[in-house]
Enzyme design. Structure first.
Site, mmCIF file in Angstrom:
data_model
loop_
_atom_site.group_PDB
_atom_site.id
_atom_site.type_symbol
_atom_site.label_atom_id
_atom_site.label_comp_id
_atom_site.label_asym_id
_atom_site.label_seq_id
_atom_site.Cartn_x
_atom_site.Cartn_y
_atom_site.Cartn_z
ATOM 1 N N HIS A 66 3.612 -10.836 -1.768
ATOM 2 C CA HIS A 66 3.478 -10.893 -3.228
ATOM 3 C C HIS A 66 4.805 -10.438 -3.827
ATOM 4 O O HIS A 66 5.771 -10.154 -3.085
ATOM 5 C CB HIS A 66 2.300 -10.038 -3.697
ATOM 6 C CG HIS A 66 2.294 -8.649 -3.132
ATOM 7 N ND1 HIS A 66 3.263 -7.715 -3.431
ATOM 8 C CD2 HIS A 66 1.463 -8.037 -2.250
ATOM 9 C CE1 HIS A 66 3.012 -6.596 -2.788
ATOM 10 N NE2 HIS A 66 1.939 -6.758 -2.048
ATOM 11 N N HIS A 68 6.654 -7.473 -2.302
ATOM 12 C CA HIS A 68 7.473 -7.733 -1.104
ATOM 13 C C HIS A 68 8.793 -8.407 -1.507
ATOM 14 O O HIS A 68 9.856 -8.104 -0.969
ATOM 15 C CB HIS A 68 6.734 -8.667 -0.143
ATOM 16 C CG HIS A 68 5.477 -8.104 0.434
ATOM 17 N ND1 HIS A 68 4.230 -8.563 0.104
ATOM 18 C CD2 HIS A 68 5.279 -7.105 1.328
ATOM 19 C CE1 HIS A 68 3.309 -7.889 0.772
ATOM 20 N NE2 HIS A 68 3.913 -6.994 1.519
ATOM 21 N N GLN A 97 -2.616 -0.433 13.836
ATOM 22 C CA GLN A 97 -2.735 0.430 12.654
ATOM 23 C C GLN A 97 -4.043 0.200 11.904
ATOM 24 O O GLN A 97 -4.244 0.760 10.835
ATOM 25 C CB GLN A 97 -1.522 0.282 11.736
ATOM 26 C CG GLN A 97 -1.379 -1.050 11.019
ATOM 27 C CD GLN A 97 -0.057 -1.148 10.270
ATOM 28 O OE1 GLN A 97 1.010 -1.331 10.861
ATOM 29 N NE2 GLN A 97 -0.091 -1.015 8.952
ATOM 30 N N LYS A 121 4.986 2.285 -2.560
ATOM 31 C CA LYS A 121 3.543 2.326 -2.845
ATOM 32 C C LYS A 121 2.813 3.140 -1.775
ATOM 33 O O LYS A 121 1.921 3.908 -2.079
ATOM 34 C CB LYS A 121 2.945 0.920 -2.912
ATOM 35 C CG LYS A 121 1.460 0.997 -3.300
ATOM 36 C CD LYS A 121 0.894 -0.344 -3.574
ATOM 37 C CE LYS A 121 0.633 -1.115 -2.311
ATOM 38 N NZ LYS A 121 -0.590 -0.727 -1.617
ATOM 39 N N ALA A 140 6.047 -2.094 -7.332
ATOM 40 C CA ALA A 140 5.929 -3.238 -8.254
ATOM 41 C C ALA A 140 4.506 -3.233 -8.801
ATOM 42 O O ALA A 140 3.542 -3.104 -8.035
ATOM 43 C CB ALA A 140 6.214 -4.534 -7.505
ATOM 44 N N LEU A 192 0.930 -3.726 -7.079
ATOM 45 C CA LEU A 192 0.714 -4.961 -6.321
ATOM 46 C C LEU A 192 0.406 -4.604 -4.869
ATOM 47 O O LEU A 192 1.030 -3.725 -4.287
ATOM 48 C CB LEU A 192 1.950 -5.853 -6.389
ATOM 49 C CG LEU A 192 2.370 -6.328 -7.784
ATOM 50 C CD1 LEU A 192 3.507 -7.344 -7.674
ATOM 51 C CD2 LEU A 192 1.206 -6.935 -8.543
ATOM 52 N N SER A 193 -0.582 -5.291 -4.306
ATOM 53 C CA SER A 193 -0.995 -5.029 -2.924
ATOM 54 C C SER A 193 -1.651 -6.285 -2.373
ATOM 55 O O SER A 193 -2.356 -6.989 -3.105
ATOM 56 C CB SER A 193 -2.022 -3.886 -2.909
ATOM 57 O OG SER A 193 -2.704 -3.861 -1.667
HETATM 58 O O1 PAF Z 1 3.435 -1.466 4.988
HETATM 59 C C1 PAF Z 1 3.208 -2.373 5.820
HETATM 60 O O2 PAF Z 1 3.120 -3.548 5.471
HETATM 61 C C2 PAF Z 1 3.029 -1.997 7.286
HETATM 62 O O3 PAF Z 1 2.409 -0.760 7.417
HETATM 63 C C3 PAF Z 1 4.347 -2.058 8.080
HETATM 64 C C4 PAF Z 1 5.344 -1.031 7.572
HETATM 65 C C5 PAF Z 1 4.947 -3.444 8.009
HETATM 66 C C6 PAF Z 1 4.065 -1.728 9.556
HETATM 67 O O4 PAF Z 1 3.149 -2.609 10.117
#
Ligand code: PAF
Length: 279
Positions: free
Chosen positions: A34, A37, A61, A149, A176, A184-185
């Site tokens: 988005h 980024h 994660q 963020k 942002a 934004l997410s």
């Molecule tokens: O913030 C993110 O999009 C993720 O946690 C990252 C830093 C790309 C690691 O997978």
């Protein structure tokens, strides 16, 4: 823009970009790009000669009941956006390249990873720190850029890079926000229209608390007021609303700078995070 999926090709491509002393900035992402980024990519273009973006939805994660399978993925759309921004190279490894059979090394940034999102998402930051360390070694960039963020993530990555002697600069890019203040997410895509409208309660409550605390109001009371406003605004539950030291992330009950208000709250099945500088 080259799309690369194996490490040997990546190393050759990065060597070519770095020829004649040119610098490279890395923007790690999980895709579903988005404007937030893209603002990191634009920052990369200002501070380095070339920008590499990684897209990797990192399984380690995500917890067992989280949204790994459902996480939005559209590489063709993301690649088109990045090519339009003048990105040199898209690093998009498969899971088996990132974590070949037998992969068994993990990084834990113990002190900074236990509270806040770390408490609500056990193991999450170990997965982040491990994949980011791997991305640093793979891309061998001079600079890496992350959004502010996820303030806790940024603090953990900075500490990990310092502790493990990574030789690159880590830059944080301002959050942002949409015109109504919502950060934004990629996860905003999960919100229904009504949830999207209600979600502004989070940044609105944080802003009011930040102003109150900076103006001398009691920290505990200001956080409690913010929590009530977030729930009254339509959120279902709160993981945390806290005032933290901006670097060590230690919880603060008395305001001092540099401080950051950090929050995570759930609306329906979606968990949103946000944060603000105080003072
Ligand atoms: O913030 C993110 O999009 C993720 O946690 C990252 C830093 C790309 C690691 O997978």
């Amino acid at each position: 823009m080259q799309i690369i999926r194996d490490i040997a090709t990546l190393h050759r491509a990065v060597d070519a970009l770095k020829r004649d002393g040119k610098s490279v900035a890395l923007v790690p992402t999980m895709g579903a790009l988005h404007d937030g980024h893209l603002s990191l990519v634009r920052m990369g273009k200002r501070v380095a000669d070339h920008v590499i973006v990684s897209i990797f939805v990192n399984p380690t994660q995500f917890g067992p009941n989280e949204d790994f399978a459902a996480y939005p993925r559209d590489e063709a759309r993301d690649a088109a956006l990045l090519a339009d921004e003048g990105v040199a190279l898209l690093w998009a490894p498969y899971v088996a390249v990132m974590y070949p059979a037998g992969h068994s090394t993990h990084i834990e940034v113990a002190e900074l990873g236990a509270d806040y999102c770390g408490a609500a998402r056990p193991g999450h930051f170990d997965g982040v720190a491990t994949v980011v360390a791997k991305l640093f070694n793979q891309a061998r960039a001079d600079i890496a850029i992350f959004g502010e963020k996820d303030w806790q993530q940024l603090a953990i990555i900075r500490r990990m890079a310092r502790d493990l002697d990574f030789k690159l600069d880590i830059l944080g890019a301002p959050i942002a926000r949409d015109t109504d203040g919502l950060a934004l997410s990629s996860r905003n895509a999960y919100l229904s229209e009504a949830q999207r409208a209600a979600a502004t309660a989070l940044p609105t409550a944080l802003k009011a608390a930040a102003v109150a605390i900076a103006g001398g109001a009691d920290v505990g009371e200001s956080l409690a007021v913010a929590e009530k406003a977030i729930i009254a605004g339509g959120f279902d539950s709160i993981d945390y609303v806290a005032l933290a030291d901006a670097d060590s992330l230690e919880r603060l009950s008395i305001f001092r700078t540099p401080a950051r208000l950090l929050a995570a709250a759930r609306i329906g099945k979606t968990r949103l995070i946000d944060n603000l500088a105080v003072g």
